[in-house]
Motif scaffolding. Structure first.
Motif, PDB file in Angstrom:
ATOM      1  N   ILE A   1      65.926  67.119  26.433  1.00  0.00           N
ATOM      2  CA  ILE A   1      64.877  66.260  26.978  1.00  0.00           C
ATOM      3  C   ILE A   1      65.433  64.888  27.314  1.00  0.00           C
ATOM      4  N   LEU A   2      65.109  64.435  28.536  1.00  0.00           N
ATOM      5  CA  LEU A   2      65.521  63.110  28.981  1.00  0.00           C
ATOM      6  C   LEU A   2      64.432  62.080  28.717  1.00  0.00           C
ATOM      7  N   TRP A   3      63.207  62.452  28.978  1.00  0.00           N
ATOM      8  CA  TRP A   3      62.052  61.601  28.674  1.00  0.00           C
ATOM      9  C   TRP A   3      60.775  62.421  28.719  1.00  0.00           C
ATOM     10  N   SER A   4      59.740  61.791  28.175  1.00  0.00           N
ATOM     11  CA  SER A   4      58.414  62.404  28.171  1.00  0.00           C
ATOM     12  C   SER A   4      57.389  61.315  28.435  1.00  0.00           C
ATOM     13  N   ASN A   5      56.391  61.622  29.242  1.00  0.00           N
ATOM     14  CA  ASN A   5      55.271  60.718  29.502  1.00  0.00           C
ATOM     15  C   ASN A   5      53.991  61.436  29.113  1.00  0.00           C
ATOM     16  N   THR A   6      53.079  60.693  28.511  1.00  0.00           N
ATOM     17  CA  THR A   6      51.807  61.265  28.081  1.00  0.00           C
ATOM     18  C   THR A   6      50.662  60.575  28.805  1.00  0.00           C
ATOM     19  N   PHE A   7      49.736  61.377  29.292  1.00  0.00           N
ATOM     20  CA  PHE A   7      48.572  60.887  30.018  1.00  0.00           C
ATOM     21  C   PHE A   7      47.309  61.364  29.326  1.00  0.00           C
ATOM     22  N   SER A   8      46.294  60.520  29.313  1.00  0.00           N
ATOM     23  CA  SER A   8      44.998  60.940  28.805  1.00  0.00           C
ATOM     24  C   SER A   8      44.109  61.424  29.950  1.00  0.00           C
ATOM     25  N   ASP A   9      44.467  61.058  31.171  1.00  0.00           N
ATOM     26  CA  ASP A   9      43.710  61.452  32.354  1.00  0.00           C
ATOM     27  C   ASP A   9      44.395  62.637  33.029  1.00  0.00           C
ATOM     28  N   GLU A  10      43.700  63.769  33.098  1.00  0.00           N
ATOM     29  CA  GLU A  10      44.285  64.988  33.662  1.00  0.00           C
ATOM     30  C   GLU A  10      44.678  64.826  35.127  1.00  0.00           C
TER      31      GLU A  10
ATOM     32  N   TYR B   1      51.091  62.820  38.982  1.00  0.00           N
ATOM     33  CA  TYR B   1      52.451  62.450  38.598  1.00  0.00           C
ATOM     34  C   TYR B   1      53.388  63.652  38.682  1.00  0.00           C
ATOM     35  N   VAL B   2      52.936  64.789  38.187  1.00  0.00           N
ATOM     36  CA  VAL B   2      53.742  66.018  38.239  1.00  0.00           C
ATOM     37  C   VAL B   2      53.992  66.424  39.687  1.00  0.00           C
ATOM     38  N   ALA B   3      52.988  66.328  40.537  1.00  0.00           N
ATOM     39  CA  ALA B   3      53.152  66.698  41.947  1.00  0.00           C
ATOM     40  C   ALA B   3      54.200  65.812  42.614  1.00  0.00           C
ATOM     41  N   GLU B   4      54.142  64.507  42.346  1.00  0.00           N
ATOM     42  CA  GLU B   4      55.136  63.586  42.921  1.00  0.00           C
ATOM     43  C   GLU B   4      56.523  63.880  42.371  1.00  0.00           C
ATOM     44  N   LEU B   5      56.618  64.103  41.077  1.00  0.00           N
ATOM     45  CA  LEU B   5      57.888  64.421  40.432  1.00  0.00           C
ATOM     46  C   LEU B   5      58.486  65.702  40.994  1.00  0.00           C
ATOM     47  N   GLU B   6      57.673  66.733  41.136  1.00  0.00           N
ATOM     48  CA  GLU B   6      58.144  68.010  41.687  1.00  0.00           C
ATOM     49  C   GLU B   6      58.626  67.837  43.135  1.00  0.00           C
ATOM     50  N   ALA B   7      57.884  67.085  43.934  1.00  0.00           N
ATOM     51  CA  ALA B   7      58.292  66.843  45.323  1.00  0.00           C
ATOM     52  C   ALA B   7      59.608  66.077  45.362  1.00  0.00           C
ATOM     53  N   ASP B   8      59.749  65.093  44.490  1.00  0.00           N
ATOM     54  CA  ASP B   8      60.978  64.310  44.460  1.00  0.00           C
ATOM     55  C   ASP B   8      62.181  65.145  44.024  1.00  0.00           C
ATOM     56  N   LEU B   9      61.973  66.138  43.178  1.00  0.00           N
ATOM     57  CA  LEU B   9      63.073  67.036  42.805  1.00  0.00           C
ATOM     58  C   LEU B   9      63.635  67.739  44.036  1.00  0.00           C
TER      59      LEU B   9
END
Length: 80
Positions: free
Chosen positions: A39-48, A54-62
């Protein structure tokens, strides 16, 4: 690591939903090395919705960023 590796080849994203303090639903987003799972990092969100965006942007950036751009944007050290 290959000189021409892409972020998608180097990293992977995992998500997890869990119960937090006072039964709040928490959404974890984890970036890890693809080959070792470290694991490099982890982010936690309370808002689904925020977590999903964030995941969609991260996946696109990959798929679309160069490795150095990806590392800068997501705070991944070259020493990691």
């Amino acid at each position: 690591m290959s000189e021409d590796a892409t972020p998608r080849q180097l990293y992977r994203v995992a998500t997890q939903t869990r119960t937090g303090y006072e039964n709040a639903i928490m959404h974890d987003v984890v970036l890890s090395f693809h080959d070792t799972g470290r694991i490099l990092w982890s982010n936690t969100f309370s808002d689904e919705e925020q977590a999903r965006a964030y995941v969609a942007e991260l996946e696109a950036d990959l798929d679309h960023l160069e490795v150095d751009e990806f590392r800068r944007k997501y705070g991944v050290s070259t020493q990691a």
